[in-house]
Motif scaffolding. Structure first.
Motif, PDB file in Angstrom:
ATOM      1  N   THR A   1       0.868  -1.178   0.000  1.00 29.80           N
ATOM      2  CA  THR A   1       0.000   0.000   0.000  1.00 29.80           C
ATOM      3  C   THR A   1       0.909   1.233   0.000  1.00 29.80           C
TER       4      THR A   1
ATOM      5  N   ARG B   1       0.905   3.696   2.063  1.00 27.43           N
ATOM      6  CA  ARG B   1       1.420   3.958   3.407  1.00 27.43           C
ATOM      7  C   ARG B   1       2.575   3.009   3.753  1.00 27.43           C
TER       8      ARG B   1
ATOM      9  N   GLU C   1      -0.531  13.651   3.271  1.00 27.63           N
ATOM     10  CA  GLU C   1      -1.408  14.821   3.328  1.00 27.63           C
ATOM     11  C   GLU C   1      -0.977  15.872   2.297  1.00 27.63           C
TER      12      GLU C   1
ATOM     13  N   GLY D   1      -1.864  14.955  -1.187  1.00 28.66           N
ATOM     14  CA  GLY D   1      -3.277  14.657  -1.439  1.00 28.66           C
ATOM     15  C   GLY D   1      -3.565  13.173  -1.575  1.00 28.66           C
TER      16      GLY D   1
ATOM     17  N   SER E   1      -3.898  10.989   1.169  1.00 25.67           N
ATOM     18  CA  SER E   1      -4.366  10.391   2.429  1.00 25.67           C
ATOM     19  C   SER E   1      -5.508   9.402   2.212  1.00 25.67           C
ATOM     20  N   SER E   2      -6.443   9.738   1.309  1.00 23.95           N
ATOM     21  CA  SER E   2      -7.625   8.887   1.130  1.00 23.95           C
ATOM     22  C   SER E   2      -7.301   7.557   0.437  1.00 23.95           C
ATOM     23  N   VAL E   3      -6.144   7.473  -0.237  1.00 20.10           N
ATOM     24  CA  VAL E   3      -5.785   6.212  -0.904  1.00 20.10           C
ATOM     25  C   VAL E   3      -4.562   5.555  -0.257  1.00 20.10           C
TER      26      VAL E   3
ATOM     27  N   ARG F   1      -4.235   3.439   1.997  1.00 20.04           N
ATOM     28  CA  ARG F   1      -4.300   1.995   2.274  1.00 20.04           C
ATOM     29  C   ARG F   1      -4.587   1.172   1.020  1.00 20.04           C
ATOM     30  N   LYS F   2      -4.499   1.812  -0.125  1.00 16.89           N
ATOM     31  CA  LYS F   2      -4.691   1.078  -1.392  1.00 16.89           C
ATOM     32  C   LYS F   2      -3.345   0.581  -1.914  1.00 16.89           C
TER      33      LYS F   2
END
Ligand SMILES: Nc1ncnc2c1ncn2[C@@H]1O[C@H](COP(=O)(O)OP(=O)(O)OP(=O)(O)O)[C@@H](O)[C@H]1O
Length: 308
Positions: free
Chosen positions: A89, A91, A113, A116, A118-120, A122-123
């Motif tokens: 992932t 992260r 952050e 931009g 942050s929302s992905v 864990r993908k």
């Protein structure tokens, strides 16, 4: 600050980088411009210590980068955004990088952050678009909060939104006082992003100047005039040493100001319907400059192998 001093790289008989000397200063975006194969990537790789110069040296903050005590805190680089472990992932990838470089894990959240992502976070990276991969590469480059950043063709293949994002991001990094060195083969892109330009062709330095100065020095201004008495006007101008050419219903001249054309027409009682000057485009300016570098290697005895 990045300094190249007589930097040279030979691959067999190919002279990829030829005696390059330039300085990249902090606080501005410096564009590294050159056609494909000009030697941009090779130069960046030498700055990063990934390739050894055949002659000369590349210094980062006054010393060779290979000798940096904490490399990622000094320099961040985006070379090939797709060159990462796709099974991880975002992260996990950044965390592994932080850990192996002795950087605090808290930086991972910060750079996700900033870019931009942050929302992905864990993908898995293998599902990332090119734009997301570029952002991830930039996040990795920023992990050590370095003062010097190198980006090799960061907008290649990106959609307009991605290009705009990178452009603004580069500028904000420079505004923070960082040294930002970004390569591209697109003059139009560099004109929008870079304050300063280092231009190379076939490994040689062609220009090292501010972007406005580069445009000023390398693009020719042409004057166009439209008149119902074009034939008469052409003769008047020719008698003053300015021979026009007919283009798209206009008479076109170079090396003359609009004032002189207007005055000459008025003195001869010639009606003018339009009179203006126009600067050649940036892309034309760049082609003009690199054309000379092509001429330089036109001699087969001096051309690098593969280009003969
Ligand atoms: N490892 C290598 N072995 C042999 N030749 C190489 C190697 N790396 C680069 N070259 C040659 O050196 C020259 C400069 O290549 P380089 O990739 O640095 O240019 P570039 O300006 O980054 O171009 P591009 O935008 O196409 O990547 C080219 O002629 C290339 O073929």
């Amino acid at each position: 600050m990045i300094e190249a001093r007589g930097l040279t790289k030979r691959y067999g008989s190919t002279l990829a980088v030829d005696d390059l000397s330039f300085t990249v200063r902090p606080g501005v975006v410096t564009g590294f411009l050159g056609p494909n194969g000009a030697g941009k990537s090779t130069t960046m790789r030498m700055v990063l210590g990934l390739d050894r110069p055949s002659a000369g040296e590349a210094l980062v903050n006054g010393h060779p980068y290979t000798r940096a005590a904490a490399p990622m805190r000094e320099v961040g680089a985006l070379l090939d955004a797709k060159d990462v472990h796709g099974g991880r992932t975002a992260r996990a990838h950044l965390l592994a990088l932080a850990q192996s470089n002795g950087l605090p894990a808290s930086r991972v959240g910060d750079v996700l952050e900033l870019t931009g992502l942050s929302s992905v976070a864990r993908k898995r990276i293998k599902g990332f678009s090119l734009g997301m991969s570029q952002r991830l590469g930039i996040a990795a480059a920023l992990l050590g909060d370095p003062s010097v950043l190198l980006f090799d063709e960061p907008v290649n293949g990106l959609d307009p939104e991605g290009i705009l994002w990178i452009r603004h991001f580069m500028r904000s990094l420079a505004a923070e006082g960082r040294t930002v060195f970004v390569s591209s083969h697109l003059m139009s892109e560099m004109a929008l992003t870079a304050d300063h330009l280092v231009v190379i062709g076939r490994g040689r330095l062609l220009a090292d100047t501010s972007t406005p100065e580069f445009i000023e020095q390398n693009s020719a201004t042409k004057v166009r005039v439209r008149s119902p008495q074009a034939g008469e006007l052409a003769s008047v101008l020719a008698s003053r040493g300015h021979v026009p050419t007919a283009v798209d219903g206009y008479l076109e001249l170079s090396g003359v100001a609009t004032d002189e054309v207007g005055d000459a027409a008025a003195a001869a009682g010639i009606t003018i319907h339009e009179l203006f000057s126009q600067r050649s485009s940036l892309e034309e300016a760049f082609l003009e400059l690199t054309k000379d570098s092509l001429d330089y290697v036109a001699d087969p005895h001096t051309a690098p192998e593969g280009q003969r």
